[in-house]
Scaffold this motif. Structure first.
Motif, PDB file in Angstrom:
ATOM      1  N   GLY A 210      28.796  54.982   7.636  1.00  0.00           N
ATOM      2  CA  GLY A 210      28.907  53.563   7.965  1.00  0.00           C
ATOM      3  C   GLY A 210      29.949  52.908   7.072  1.00  0.00           C
ATOM      4  N   ALA A 214      25.414  47.586   8.290  1.00  0.00           N
ATOM      5  CA  ALA A 214      24.957  46.810   9.436  1.00  0.00           C
ATOM      6  C   ALA A 214      24.438  45.452   8.952  1.00  0.00           C
ATOM      7  CB  ALA A 214      23.853  47.560  10.169  1.00  0.00           C
ATOM      8  N   SER A 294      28.433  54.269  16.088  1.00  0.00           N
ATOM      9  CA  SER A 294      28.500  53.240  15.040  1.00  0.00           C
ATOM     10  C   SER A 294      28.292  51.841  15.611  1.00  0.00           C
ATOM     11  CB  SER A 294      29.844  53.315  14.302  1.00  0.00           C
ATOM     12  OG  SER A 294      29.820  54.348  13.348  1.00  0.00           O
ATOM     13  N   TYR A 297      24.522  51.445  15.867  1.00  0.00           N
ATOM     14  CA  TYR A 297      23.918  51.283  14.545  1.00  0.00           C
ATOM     15  C   TYR A 297      24.208  49.887  13.987  1.00  0.00           C
ATOM     16  CZ  TYR A 297      22.930  56.319  14.247  1.00  0.00           C
ATOM     17  OH  TYR A 297      22.440  57.580  14.457  1.00  0.00           O
ATOM     18  N   ALA A 298      25.431  49.413  14.185  1.00  0.00           N
ATOM     19  CA  ALA A 298      25.820  48.114  13.638  1.00  0.00           C
ATOM     20  C   ALA A 298      25.005  46.969  14.230  1.00  0.00           C
ATOM     21  CB  ALA A 298      27.310  47.875  13.878  1.00  0.00           C
ATOM     22  N   HIS A 328      24.403  53.462   7.548  1.00  0.00           N
ATOM     23  CA  HIS A 328      24.781  52.121   8.008  1.00  0.00           C
ATOM     24  C   HIS A 328      23.885  51.028   7.419  1.00  0.00           C
ATOM     25  CE1 HIS A 328      26.900  54.570  10.996  1.00  0.00           C
ATOM     26  NE2 HIS A 328      27.632  53.512  11.247  1.00  0.00           N
ATOM     27  N   ARG A 383      20.257  54.551   1.666  1.00  0.00           N
ATOM     28  CA  ARG A 383      21.702  54.795   1.771  1.00  0.00           C
ATOM     29  C   ARG A 383      22.209  55.575   0.556  1.00  0.00           C
ATOM     30  NH1 ARG A 383      26.281  50.027   2.496  1.00  0.00           N
ATOM     31  NH2 ARG A 383      27.700  51.215   3.834  1.00  0.00           N
TER      32      ARG A 383
END
Length: 412
Positions: A210, A214, A294, A297-298, A328, A383
């Motif tokens: 990512g 997000a 992506s 996910y965002a 993300h 993360r």
């Protein structure tokens, strides 16, 4: 570091649903690992990313059109190594396979092993590696027995749960084994304790990072995301049941359930959505290519991975989508199956609940939605853990070290 010219055997390559294997192979090749990929089946042409399409022509493929050559190679080995050929044909096809599909895969893989053995000798292969412990490892095992070239294999998830009828023998004869989570080490060691010293754990490399975190607005309607093949180990039926509980509690949400599968499991999921009256809340966009994930996910607030252990023993290892979601910075709810607790630690890097418990799944989702600060703190910790455990540079080096450490002397 001496890296042997290695044959890497898979059923299909490249395969859009196996991006983690694609990254493992291509990252290692970029680092200097001399891999030549051999696919037992034909070419998968749908949903290939541009990077996958670019490497597809370099793969040596067998498939149905190779059957005449396979039969000829079996005859050739019957003359050159009659005793070993007879031993393979008399024993391997008659193992206790878990179902007809598994039996068919392994019998074809066995036959393909005869062809691959000749190819490997002609191609100057010094080591054989199978990307999965089922059919690919059977082909590698047969090719090794005929050619004398050492072999190894990867043990991941559904390829070892439940174990196939030859897994213990493949473990016994393999020069080395690598697995992508710690939970598998104890399981494999229990199958064949004397092989425990051969097993090395190497996590998959993160395949989708990512670049930006997000937003995770966590505002009604809460945006839930789940991703995976529609198959028996993903637990999406439990997730739909959890969504029904959320709806009854007037919890405002939308679920995007990304994936595809065979017609029957897909139909069952659609039927469950319809029975629970969730068609306005649950969206099924089908297969989404890896390079477009992506975007999804965002837009997500909470990622859900409701993996289960099937009655047969089949299960996930660590679903790569969990790592992608955490990369993300999306809060994750997951179940305590197989290697998932190595990434999702309850109350530390996400929320972990018991499998097949839709009530617990719903409660965990609502708890994350109720406290955005805590949810983001868990996601940030997750993360950081993903960045440490699944770092591509570190794990690619571990893959190269794994192959460098394997003796390449031919056996008789």
């Amino acid at each position: 570091m001496s890296l042997p010219k290695t044959a890497y055997i898979l059923l299909w390559y490249p395969l859009p649903s196996e991006t983690f294997i694609f990254r493992e192979v291509e990252n290692a090749k970029a680092a200097g690992m001399p891999f030549q990929v051999y696919a037992l089946y034909g070419e998968a042409r749908k949903h290939l990313s541009p990077q996958m399409a670019a490497v597809a022509p370099s793969v040596v493929r067998l498939g149905a059109r190779a059957i005449p050559a396979i039969l000829a190679d079996m005859a050739w080995w019957a003359v050159k190594r009659p005793v070993e050929t007879a031993r393979i044909l008399a024993t391997l096809p008659w193992r206790r396979w878990s179902c007809l599909e598994v039996a068919g895969e392994n019998v074809f893989a066995m036959c393909a092993g005869f062809s691959l053995a000749r190819r490997f000798l002609a191609d100057g292969i010094r080591h054989i590696h199978a990307g999965w412990a089922n059919g690919p490892a059977t082909a590698a095992w047969v090719a090794s027995r005929l050619s004398g070239i050492p072999f190894s294999f990867s043990a991941r998830a559904g390829d070892i749960y439940p174990q196939d009828g030859a897994l213990a023998d493949k473990m016994r004869d393999a020069a080395a084994i690598h697995t992508n989570n710690k939970a598998n080490i104890a399981y494999l060691s229990g199958i064949l304790p004397e092989a425990a010293g051969k097993i090395r754990q190497i996590y998959n490399s993160l395949t989708l990072t990512g670049r930006d975190a997000a937003s995770v607005h966590l505002e009604p309607p809460y945006r839930l995301l789940a991703v995976g093949r529609f198959c028996r180990t993903k637990g999406f039926d439990v997730l739909i049941d959890a969504c029904a509980i959320l709806a009854r509690r007037n919890f405002p949400f939308q679920l995007t359930l990304v994936g595809s599968g065979l017609p029957w499991p897909t139909a069952l999921i659609r039927r469950r959505i319809r029975i629970h009256g969730l068609r306005a809340r649950v969206f099924l966009p089908g297969f989404v290519s890896h390079d477009r994930m992506s975007e999804l996910y965002a837009a997500a607030d909470i990622f859900v991975m409701p993996s289960v252990v099937h009655a047969s023993g089949d299960r996930d290892g660590i679903p790569n989508v969990i790592m992608e979601a955490l990369a993300h910075r999306i809060p994750v709810v997951a179940t305590d199956v197989s290697g998932i607790p190595e990434v999702i630690e309850d109350g530390v890097t996400g929320r972990l609940v018991a499998q097949r418990d839709p009530e617990a799944l719903a409660e965990a989702i609502m708890a994350l939605a109720a406290d955005r600060d805590q949810a983001l703190a868990l996601a940030e910790a997750g993360r950081a853990r993903v960045a440490a455990l699944f770092d591509p540079a570190t794990n690619t080096q571990a893959i190269c070290d794994f192959f460098a450490s394997i003796p390449t002397r031919r056996h008789s």
